[in-house]
Design an enzyme around this catalytic site. Structure first.
Site, PDB file in Angstrom:
ATOM      1  CB  ALA A  60      -0.900  -0.076   0.937  1.00  0.00           C
ATOM      2  CG  HIS A  61      -1.484   4.871   0.363  1.00  0.00           C
ATOM      3  ND1 HIS A  61      -1.975   5.925   0.004  1.00  0.00           N
ATOM      4  CD2 HIS A  61      -1.017   4.637   2.200  1.00  0.00           C
ATOM      5  CE1 HIS A  61      -2.993   5.455   1.199  1.00  0.00           C
ATOM      6  NE2 HIS A  61      -2.335   5.037   1.766  1.00  0.00           N
TER       7      HIS A  61
END
Length: 353
Positions: free
Chosen positions: A241-242
């Site tokens: 994820a980011h």
């Protein structure tokens, strides 16, 4: 029809710095396991559990440690680490096609994109404005390289890899089909029950000598870049994820899921199906066993697990039933401890009298 790759045993010994015990002119045309190898193939013994197959192996030669070679009457290449030697030699017999330099006529390359003359761009690939492709890079058919993205020298992208805009990839990075690098992170703000999207304005930065498996996704950062260190190895179907940061030479098996802003140290290993919640840190040199759910930071090197081990279904059902009774059992245990403490205290008082 495939042409046969062939090397003499002496050439292979020189390639890995092995001590040769046998005929240096013996032709070797491939690699195989101890059980399956034939007279024109080289095998190896790296795991002691396969030592039982060594005496009956038909392999033309075997990669062995000095200890195993001393009791072996056949032809051997003696090395300190047979598995590492096998890894090195495997590239000599790799039949993966080598793409010729040049841009396929069906590829679409922006006028201001920079493609090194030694790079290869496959059929129907798209390279957007401001992208830079380094020396010796191979871009497979139907790949998309987003605006201002950079691929360092010696990179290899299988067909249908997607890089969004502002993705920076180091040298000698391999990416398998279906991988998506730089997709938008999962970021939303809640306003009275309605989700409002947050623009993901960071990018992705990937170091040198990284490998990324098929259908793995690495999201771009919300503000700063998502960071993948040098030498990181990612298996298939991993979700990053980011704003995640992964330290140098960490390896992850298939189906690992890492939530946003988690930070993983160097030389870690995450086995298949491991999950991490967001905003936690894992220190260097940590091994997490398969299907473990990591819900808090890990500050000490070592091996970590969660969940229950496999057992026969009938036994598992009994264990699950007992788990539901744990609260009641804990209360009963506390009551027994209090009664025992009271009896012990009363007994001590009587003996003092």
């Amino acid at each position: 029809m495939m042409s046969t790759l062939s090397y003499t045993l002496g050439q292979l010994a020189a390639h890995v710095g092995a001590e040769l015990r046998g005929d240096a002119d013996l032709p070797i045309q491939g690699l195989a396991t101890l059980q399956e190898a034939g007279p024109a193939q080289l095998s190896f013994l790296a795991n002691p559990q396969y030592r039982k197959y060594l005496p009956e192996s038909r392999a033309g030669a075997v990669l062995l440690t000095a200890a195993d070679a001393d009791g072996f009457s056949g032809t051997a290449l003696v090395v300190a680490n047979p598995y590492l030697a096998y890894a090195s030699l495997s590239h000599l017999f790799d039949r993966k096609p080598k793409a010729a330099a040049g841009i396929h006529p069906t590829a679409i390359v922006a006028a201001d994109a920079e493609v090194d003359p030694s790079a290869s761009v496959g059929a129907y690939a798209v390279i957007e404005s401001g992208a830079r492709i380094g020396a010796g890079v191979s871009i497979g058919a139907h790949c998309v390289i987003g605006a201002r993205s950079v691929i360092g020298e010696g990179g290899w992208l299988a067909p249908r890899v997607t890089l969004y805009h502002d993705v920076t990839i180091g040298a000698r990075v391999s990416i398998q089909s279906g991988a998506v690098i730089g997709g938008e992170g999962f970021g939303f703000a809640n306003e009275k029950g309605v989700w409002q999207k947050i623009a993901q304005i960071g990018g992705v930065t990937i170091g040198d000598d990284v490998e990324i498996g098929a259908n793995t996704t690495i999201d771009r950062g919300a503000l700063s870049d998502t960071l993948i260190g040098n030498g990181v190895k990612l298996d298939n179907q991993i979700m990053i994820a980011h704003n995640v940061q992964i330290g140098d030479h960490t390896a992850m098996a298939a189906c690992v899921g890492i939530s946003g802003s988690a930070k993983i140290g160097r030389h870690c290993m995450l086995a298949g199906g491991v999950g991490l919640v967001g905003h936690i840190e894992i220190c260097d040199n940590v091994f997490v066993t398969g299907m473990t759910m990591v819900t808090r930071s890990i500050t000490e090197p070592g091996s970590y697990s969660s969940g229950t081990a496999m057992q026969p279904a009938a036994e598992w059902k009994k264990s699950a039933a007992r788990i539901r009774q744990l609260d009641d059992m804990a209360r009963r245990l506390q009551q027994l401890e209090k009664r025992l403490a009271a009896v012990t205290s009363s007994g001590d008082a009587s003996s003092d009298a």
